[in-house]
Design a protein around this motif. Structure first.
Motif, PDB file in Angstrom:
ATOM      1  N   VAL A 144      19.918  25.299  71.849  1.00 25.89           N
ATOM      2  CA  VAL A 144      19.784  26.234  70.732  1.00 25.89           C
ATOM      3  C   VAL A 144      19.696  25.386  69.467  1.00 25.89           C
ATOM      4  N   THR A 145      19.427  26.019  68.346  1.00 25.33           N
ATOM      5  CA  THR A 145      19.298  25.241  67.118  1.00 25.33           C
ATOM      6  C   THR A 145      20.189  25.801  66.018  1.00 25.33           C
ATOM      7  N   LEU A 146      20.374  24.957  65.037  1.00 22.94           N
ATOM      8  CA  LEU A 146      21.158  25.296  63.854  1.00 22.94           C
ATOM      9  C   LEU A 146      20.222  25.865  62.792  1.00 22.94           C
ATOM     10  N   ALA A 147      20.667  26.911  62.103  1.00 17.78           N
ATOM     11  CA  ALA A 147      19.862  27.467  61.008  1.00 17.78           C
ATOM     12  C   ALA A 147      20.795  27.893  59.884  1.00 17.78           C
ATOM     13  N   GLY A 148      20.469  27.480  58.691  1.00 18.80           N
ATOM     14  CA  GLY A 148      21.236  27.933  57.536  1.00 18.80           C
ATOM     15  C   GLY A 148      22.674  27.468  57.519  1.00 18.80           C
ATOM     16  N   GLY A 149      23.016  26.481  58.320  1.00 14.82           N
ATOM     17  CA  GLY A 149      24.367  25.906  58.277  1.00 14.82           C
ATOM     18  C   GLY A 149      25.375  26.619  59.155  1.00 14.82           C
ATOM     19  N   ARG A 150      25.359  27.953  59.148  1.00 13.10           N
ATOM     20  CA  ARG A 150      26.387  28.700  59.875  1.00 13.10           C
ATOM     21  C   ARG A 150      25.801  29.619  60.950  1.00 13.10           C
ATOM     22  N   VAL A 151      24.602  29.367  61.342  1.00 14.79           N
ATOM     23  CA  VAL A 151      23.924  30.257  62.294  1.00 14.79           C
ATOM     24  C   VAL A 151      23.444  29.467  63.501  1.00 14.79           C
ATOM     25  N   VAL A 152      23.769  29.993  64.692  1.00 14.06           N
ATOM     26  CA  VAL A 152      23.218  29.472  65.940  1.00 14.06           C
ATOM     27  C   VAL A 152      21.977  30.302  66.238  1.00 14.06           C
ATOM     28  N   ARG A 153      20.831  29.645  66.272  1.00 15.12           N
ATOM     29  CA  ARG A 153      19.556  30.365  66.372  1.00 15.12           C
ATOM     30  C   ARG A 153      19.041  30.364  67.805  1.00 15.12           C
ATOM     31  N   PHE A 154      18.611  31.532  68.248  1.00 11.58           N
ATOM     32  CA  PHE A 154      18.028  31.705  69.580  1.00 11.58           C
ATOM     33  C   PHE A 154      16.549  32.061  69.433  1.00 11.58           C
ATOM     34  N   LEU A 155      15.685  31.222  70.015  1.00 15.08           N
ATOM     35  CA  LEU A 155      14.239  31.468  70.031  1.00 15.08           C
ATOM     36  C   LEU A 155      13.717  31.236  71.448  1.00 15.08           C
ATOM     37  N   PRO A 156      14.192  31.976  72.438  1.00 15.72           N
ATOM     38  CA  PRO A 156      13.747  31.723  73.812  1.00 15.72           C
ATOM     39  C   PRO A 156      12.314  32.180  74.013  1.00 15.72           C
ATOM     40  N   PRO A 157      11.671  31.722  75.077  1.00 15.35           N
ATOM     41  CA  PRO A 157      10.326  32.248  75.368  1.00 15.35           C
ATOM     42  C   PRO A 157      10.420  33.734  75.701  1.00 15.35           C
ATOM     43  N   VAL A 158       9.358  34.461  75.410  1.00 12.42           N
ATOM     44  CA  VAL A 158       9.386  35.908  75.685  1.00 12.42           C
ATOM     45  C   VAL A 158       9.218  36.187  77.180  1.00 12.42           C
ATOM     46  N   THR A 159       8.951  35.154  77.963  1.00 17.44           N
ATOM     47  CA  THR A 159       8.865  35.302  79.413  1.00 17.44           C
ATOM     48  C   THR A 159      10.217  35.071  80.084  1.00 17.44           C
ATOM     49  N   ILE A 160      11.246  34.812  79.321  1.00 10.66           N
ATOM     50  CA  ILE A 160      12.573  34.555  79.900  1.00 10.66           C
ATOM     51  C   ILE A 160      13.047  35.802  80.640  1.00 10.66           C
ATOM     52  N   THR A 161      13.878  35.598  81.662  1.00 10.35           N
ATOM     53  CA  THR A 161      14.370  36.726  82.452  1.00 10.35           C
ATOM     54  C   THR A 161      15.746  37.167  81.952  1.00 10.35           C
ATOM     55  N   VAL A 162      16.151  38.350  82.404  1.00 12.64           N
ATOM     56  CA  VAL A 162      17.483  38.834  82.054  1.00 12.64           C
ATOM     57  C   VAL A 162      18.545  37.905  82.625  1.00 12.64           C
ATOM     58  N   ASP A 163      18.332  37.442  83.849  1.00 13.57           N
ATOM     59  CA  ASP A 163      19.300  36.529  84.460  1.00 13.57           C
ATOM     60  C   ASP A 163      19.435  35.252  83.631  1.00 13.57           C
ATOM     61  N   GLU A 164      18.317  34.762  83.125  1.00 15.11           N
ATOM     62  CA  GLU A 164      18.380  33.536  82.310  1.00 15.11           C
ATOM     63  C   GLU A 164      19.071  33.810  80.974  1.00 15.11           C
ATOM     64  N   LEU A 165      18.852  34.982  80.406  1.00 14.24           N
ATOM     65  CA  LEU A 165      19.573  35.311  79.174  1.00 14.24           C
ATOM     66  C   LEU A 165      21.076  35.403  79.443  1.00 14.24           C
ATOM     67  N   ASP A 166      21.437  35.961  80.601  1.00 19.39           N
ATOM     68  CA  ASP A 166      22.860  36.007  80.962  1.00 19.39           C
ATOM     69  C   ASP A 166      23.425  34.599  81.067  1.00 19.39           C
ATOM     70  N   GLN A 167      22.649  33.701  81.682  1.00 18.65           N
ATOM     71  CA  GLN A 167      23.123  32.318  81.797  1.00 18.65           C
ATOM     72  C   GLN A 167      23.280  31.678  80.413  1.00 18.65           C
ATOM     73  N   ALA A 168      22.355  32.002  79.513  1.00 19.71           N
ATOM     74  CA  ALA A 168      22.453  31.449  78.155  1.00 19.71           C
ATOM     75  C   ALA A 168      23.733  31.915  77.478  1.00 19.71           C
TER      76      ALA A 168
END
Length: 497
Positions: free
Chosen positions: A457-481
């Motif tokens: 994941v990446t840092l944004a604005g100092g206090r934000v954890v940013r999520f930009l996963p591919p739109v092909t990601i699965t629900v199971d993979e989001l759960d793992q994230a």
């Protein structure tokens, strides 16, 4: 190691990490994940300087080398799998090594990679036609990156002002409509409607008296056009785009920057209106500020900007470099708000990893940049445009913007649950699969701990954890994230307890 082998059980119990995050410490983070922050906010934190490297040290790279990717996963040179929720900072929207894009690149590379914009490029013409249909704007200029696309938009806005209100008008310079009838406002279709190449809603032009007071040679002190941009914005690292960026720390050490930009508070229409002067030629806005901390435009703000631009005869430029191509649930984030910009810039996801940028505008406005006024050697070459066409085929054929909207709501729900269980997590903001987990304190320790858990994941604005996963990601993979994120939060909590 197969996909998901690094996954574990869901975080258990409410973890008190708020005070630790506010302190910004991560005393026991793995050595491999520690180090100083990378340049800008676009990367993660940490890194290992290599004095023997022949690379410029402007990136503090993390100690991992990826050798292949598949879908939402990256694999390092030791075979370890990493769940990639960065998409290379919003680029690989279809995931890594998507077969349709890979085949398009392979096929095109075997036929013709480059031939110059001195000649017709059929793939480029087809991509422009497709983007015109998707955006409601008529014409495309292709570049290599988002910064270049924004530079083109800045040049277009300045030249538009020069032709319609500045020295170009006074000198009788040729305009698409002739010097006697300058294009006081671009032709602009309704939001989400196909462009017809003509007509559109005419904006109110500046009064003659206003134009006379504004007339001057661009670049002259106190004269020339100005573009309003926003505090917290990020438009790129080339000098013009850097000057447009509303984060002063990016400017440090690079002055003098090109003049002609006025930064006002984001989501403050009154401040925007107060900043408009006879020199104002355009408003440049990100529908969601990505680098600034995944900060969405407030309800009605973008429509308010549209109204201001119409009232004062200004161009509304949408920087959709990160939000575009379906990531937020519609092809353009502006379309989700029902707002039609005059100019749109795209890049990151457009070719799923092959460098390309695009500026789109109405046909009438595009004519402001006549032959010789702007160019890009590699922009829109056959290889890049073939990759972009394949990317659009998949995005449209599989209705992936809708998928981004659905999965984005699922991920948001999971992250909101995380905020309830971890006091150091304040809120979730963003749209579609562009989401930010806002913390009470610095996000760098959590991003580092995610890295240690095999989650990118990446840092944004100092206090934000940013999520930009591919739109092909699965629900199971989001759960793992989310599971890995929770383990990272627990890790930070333990380290600073």
């Amino acid at each position: 190691m197969t996909r998901g082998e690094q996954g574990g059980g869901k975080g258990s119990g409410r973890q008190a990490i708020g005070g630790d995050l506010r302190a910004g410490g991560l005393a026991s983070a793995p050595a491999a994940a520690q180090g100083s922050a990378p340049t800008g906010g676009t990367g993660t934190t940490g890194g290992v300087p290599d004095a023997a490297s022949h690379l410029f040290p402007n990136y503090r790279r993390l100690p991992v080398a990826f050798v292949r990717g598949e879908g939402a996963w990256l694999y390092d040179d030791e075979g370890r799998a990493w769940l990639d929720c960065t998409s290379g900072i919003g680029v690989t929207i279809l995931g890594h090594a998507h077969p349709a894009v890979t085949e398009a690149i392979r096929r095109q590379a075997g036929e013709l990679v480059h031939c110059s914009n001195l000649y017709r490029i059929p793939q480029q013409e087809e991509l422009a036609r497709r983007l015109a249909r998707l955006t409601g704007l008529d014409c495309a200029f292709f570049a290599n990156s988002g910064a270049e696309a924004n530079e083109a938009a800045i040049k277009l806005a300045r030249r538009y002002w020069w032709l319609t209100r500045g020295a170009g008008r006074a000198a009788g310079a040729a305009t698409p409509a002739g010097p006697e009838a300058p294009p006081s406002a671009p032709s602009r279709p309704a939001a989400g409607k196909p462009a017809d190449g003509a007509g559109g809603t005419a904006a109110t032009a500046a009064t003659p008296a206003t134009a006379d007071r504004a007339a001057g040679e661009p670049g002259a002190p106190g004269e020339g056009p100005e573009i309003i941009t926003f505090e917290g914005s990020f438009h790129g690292r080339t000098l013009g785009a850097l000057a447009a960026t509303g984060q002063p720390h990016y400017h440090e050490g690079f002055h003098p920057l090109p003049p002609g930009f006025r930064h006002v508070p984001f989501n403050d229409l009154a401040a925007v209106e107060a900043a408009i002067t006879p020199r104002t030629c355009a408003i440049l806005v990100e529908p969601i500020q990505g680098e600034g901390g995944v900060v969405p435009a407030a309800p009605g703000f973008l429509a308010g900007l549209r109204a201001l631009c119409d009232r004062h005869g200004l161009l509304l430029i949408a920087d959709e470099v990160q939000t575009g191509c379906g990531r937020t649930g519609t092809f353009l984030a502006m379309q989700g708000e029902g707002v039609a910009p005059d100019v749109v810039t795209l890049a990151k996801a457009l070719a799923n990893g092959v460098p390309i940028g695009a500026m789109l505008a109405s046909r009438r406005l595009a004519e402001v940049l006549g032959p010789g006024t702007h160019a890009s050697t590699f922009g829109g070459n056959p290889l890049a445009t073939a990759a972009a066409l394949a990317t659009l085929d998949v995005l449209e054929g599989e209705d992936l913007p809708q998928r981004a909207a659905r999965l984005g709501e699922y991920l948001r729900t999971r992250l909101v649950d995380v905020t309830r269980r971890y006091p150091g997590c304040r809120e979730v903001r963003g749209q579609g699969l562009m989401l930010g987990l806002v913390l009470d304190g610095p996000a760098a320790p959590v991003v580092e701990a995610c890295f240690a858990e095999g989650l990118l994941v990446t840092l944004a604005g100092g206090r934000v954890v940013r999520f930009l996963p591919p739109v092909t990601i699965t629900v199971d993979e989001l759960d793992q994230a989310v599971e890995r994120l929770e383990r990272a939060l627990a890790r930070v909590g333990r380290a600073t307890a």
